[in-house]
Write an enzyme that holds these catalytic residues in place. Structure first.
Site, PDB file in Angstrom:
ATOM      1  N   ARG A 136       0.755  -1.041  -0.313  1.00 11.77           N
ATOM      2  CA  ARG A 136       0.050   0.029   0.014  1.00 11.77           C
ATOM      3  C   ARG A 136       0.590   1.700   0.310  1.00 11.77           C
ATOM      4  NH1 ARG A 136      -5.215  -2.544   4.043  1.00 11.77           N
ATOM      5  NH2 ARG A 136      -6.414  -2.783   2.356  1.00 11.77           N
ATOM      6  N   LYS A 164     -20.207 -15.752   0.408  1.00  6.93           N
ATOM      7  CA  LYS A 164     -21.793 -15.343   0.136  1.00  6.93           C
ATOM      8  C   LYS A 164     -22.529 -14.389  -1.098  1.00  6.93           C
ATOM      9  CE  LYS A 164     -22.337 -14.670   5.227  1.00  6.93           C
ATOM     10  NZ  LYS A 164     -21.842 -13.478   6.695  1.00  6.93           N
ATOM     11  N   GLY A 210      -9.598  -7.300  -3.276  1.00  4.61           N
ATOM     12  CA  GLY A 210      -9.954  -8.320  -1.810  1.00  4.61           C
ATOM     13  C   GLY A 210      -8.715  -9.801  -2.368  1.00  4.61           C
ATOM     14  N   GLY A 249     -14.443  -4.022   0.110  1.00  9.91           N
ATOM     15  CA  GLY A 249     -15.537  -3.674   0.015  1.00  9.91           C
ATOM     16  C   GLY A 249     -15.522  -2.130  -0.769  1.00  9.91           C
TER      17      GLY A 249
HETATM   18  P1  AMP Z   1     -15.297 -12.951  -0.218  1.00  7.23           P
HETATM   19  O1  AMP Z   1     -14.969 -13.047   1.133  1.00  7.23           O
HETATM   20  O2  AMP Z   1     -16.925 -13.036  -0.092  1.00  7.23           O
HETATM   21  O3  AMP Z   1     -14.548 -12.894  -1.682  1.00  7.23           O
HETATM   22  O4  AMP Z   1     -15.202 -14.787   0.676  1.00  7.23           O
HETATM   23  C1  AMP Z   1     -13.435 -15.039   0.402  1.00  7.23           C
HETATM   24  C2  AMP Z   1     -13.565 -15.928   1.496  1.00  7.23           C
HETATM   25  O5  AMP Z   1     -14.532 -17.105   0.842  1.00  7.23           O
HETATM   26  C3  AMP Z   1     -12.557 -17.238   1.299  1.00  7.23           C
HETATM   27  O6  AMP Z   1     -12.076 -16.751   2.590  1.00  7.23           O
HETATM   28  C4  AMP Z   1     -12.816 -18.437   1.135  1.00  7.23           C
HETATM   29  O7  AMP Z   1     -12.049 -19.902   1.709  1.00  7.23           O
HETATM   30  C5  AMP Z   1     -13.794 -18.358   1.447  1.00  7.23           C
HETATM   31  N1  AMP Z   1     -15.115 -19.349   0.476  1.00  7.23           N
HETATM   32  C6  AMP Z   1     -14.769 -19.800  -0.945  1.00  7.23           C
HETATM   33  N2  AMP Z   1     -15.384 -20.694  -0.993  1.00  7.23           N
HETATM   34  C7  AMP Z   1     -15.699 -21.511  -0.132  1.00  7.23           C
HETATM   35  C8  AMP Z   1     -16.482 -22.800   0.452  1.00  7.23           C
HETATM   36  N3  AMP Z   1     -17.115 -23.776  -0.792  1.00  7.23           N
HETATM   37  N4  AMP Z   1     -16.926 -23.123   1.860  1.00  7.23           N
HETATM   38  C9  AMP Z   1     -16.350 -22.277   2.228  1.00  7.23           C
HETATM   39  N5  AMP Z   1     -15.661 -20.949   2.139  1.00  7.23           N
HETATM   40  C10 AMP Z   1     -15.284 -20.332   0.791  1.00  7.23           C
END
Ligand code: AMP
Length: 418
Positions: free
Chosen positions: A40, A206, A375, A398
């Site tokens: 950064r 999610k 991210g 974010g």
């Molecule tokens: P995000 O911040 O929504 O991009 O989510 C990232 C996180 O999603 C990471 O820490 C991954 O470990 C988690 N992730 C991705 N695929 C899976 C999965 N199949 N089951 C559980 N966690 C997951």
């Protein structure tokens, strides 16, 4: 509307107040705080060099961690000042506060081309509250305001938004730094009228976090590929069993609405056709948050449409990676946000790494414009050592998501139009 940038400014002899993102990871070593990743800081160097060259008097403001309005010694920006001086090859003064007479004096004494870093703005609760009086105090240090902290631009805080309003009201200019300019170009302009086919890859935990992005991109993309735990909410919505996979059963309506919109608009919508699954076993070990650690045992590829009750989907499988690769390699523009599996565990990073390689191949072999939307996908690309082989990687988490949703970020909205 296009925003003013540092290129447009005449800053000679002026006090240029620059909001940067120096929220770098620090670790205590032998009683001193040491920076463990300086990305950064390095990202801001082009903006700083340009302003120094133009004879601006550079005053830098940033936040570090969440000190909640207290002077928290482990969240001081002092170690950043030392490292910044080495990287810039110039003296960097440090003020142990961000407002007040002493700080004003230091700012006013800066020669053209001089640099002053202020202490953590979040030592004051007024920063996050966007308190007008606090913004006024910050603004006493500024003739010109520059925001180069894209990662903090989705928050209307005093140093990202309030101060810009004060400077603008006085007739001063508020401009984007070079890093901010690139973010707006790639996440904004380039995706407005993308070269086609435009392929979007979304993953992560999610659906609820990304449904607005999906909805907006369904109006622009030719294909949307879904991986990560998100895919299981779609699978559940389609009537398949997802075993113990991370899933949002109350979001299946959203998933079905997205599938219907894709169909109606003729957008190709690809879900994984196979998965890596593993058996979760609760252990008696605790993690940092005091929760039991869950081991994921006996990983295997599942080619059945349903996931057995005792197993959890942890990555996309090889057939899905190949299917996704084919679509990615047909693209002229690619946007990727979110890992395909639990990539932090090497055993379940295969799908994410395969997608990373396909995105690199699309860039290098086909000349596609490839944009990594911040991210964990940025972390995954860097971990695979492929960071310099894609067109652009966003520095926002974010902020990138909110920008991709089509929201106007307060820190961007407050900048002067060209
Ligand atoms: P995000 O911040 O929504 O991009 O989510 C990232 C996180 O999603 C990471 O820490 C991954 O470990 C988690 N992730 C991705 N695929 C899976 C999965 N199949 N089951 C559980 N966690 C997951």
């Amino acid at each position: 509307m296009a925003k003013l940038t540092v290129r447009d400014l005449n800053v000679h002899g002026k006090r240029v107040f620059i909001r940067v993102d120096y929220n770098v990871p620090l670790e205590e070593k032998n009683g001193a705080m040491v920076i463990t990743d300086e990305t950064r800081i390095k990202e801001t160097l082009p903006t700083l060099r340009l302003l120094i060259e133009k004879g601006g008097r550079v005053i830098l403001a940033a936040h570090m961690g969440r000190p909640k309005g207290q002077r928290e010694a482990t969240m001081s920006l002092r170690p950043v000042a030392a490292r910044l001086a080495e990287l810039l090859g110039t003296k960097v003064n440090f003020a142990d506060d961000c407002i007040g007479e002493k700080v004003e004096k230091l700012a006013n004494e800066l020669p053209p081309g001089g640099v002053l870093l202020l202490e953590n703005v979040r030592y004051y609760n007024e920063e996050e509250a966007n308190d007008p009086a606090f913004a006024e105090k910050l603004a006493t240090l500024a003739d010109v305001y520059v925001n180069d902290a894209f990662g903090a631009a989705h928050r209307a805080h005093a140093s990202t938004e309030g101060i810009a309003r004060v400077v603008a009201k006085r007739g001063g200019q508020c401009a984007a730094g070079l890093l901010m300019e690139r973010e707006l170009q790639f996440l904004g302009d380039e995706l407005e009228n993308p070269a086609r086919p435009f392929v979007v890859i979304l993953g992560g935990a999610k659906v609820s976090d990304k449904i607005k992005v999906i909805d907006r991109l369904l109006e622009k993309a030719d294909a949307i590929l879904i991986g990560g735990a998100m895919a299981y909410t779609f699978k559940l919505a389609q009537g398949f069993k997802v075993g113990k996979s991370l899933v949002e059963p109350d979001k299946t309506d959203m998933a079905l609405a997205a599938l219907a919109k894709a169909k109606q608009r003729g957008v190709q919508f690809l879900l994984p056709t196979d998965n890596t699954v593993a058996t979760p076993v609760v252990t008696d070990k605790l993690n940092k948050k005091g929760k039991p650690i869950i081991d994921l045992n006996h990983p295997r590829t599942n080619t059945e449409p349903n996931i057995p009750d005792s197993e959890e989907g942890v990555d996309i499988g090889p057939a899905s990676a190949a299917l996704f690769a084919k679509t990615i390699l047909s693209a002229k523009t690619v946007l990727w946000n979110g890992p395909m599996g639990i990539f932090e565990d090497k055993r379940f990073a295969t799908g994410t790494n395969a997608v990373a390689q396909s995105v690199v191949d699309a860039t290098q072999k086909n000349g596609a414009k490839t944009i990594i939307g911040g991210g964990d996908s940025v972390k995954a690309i860097n971990k695979a050592g492929l960071g310099d082989k894609v067109t652009f990687m966003s520095t926002g988490g974010g902020a990138s998501l909110e920008f991709l949703e089509g929201k106007e970020l307060p820190g961007v909205a407050a900048l002067s139009n060209k």
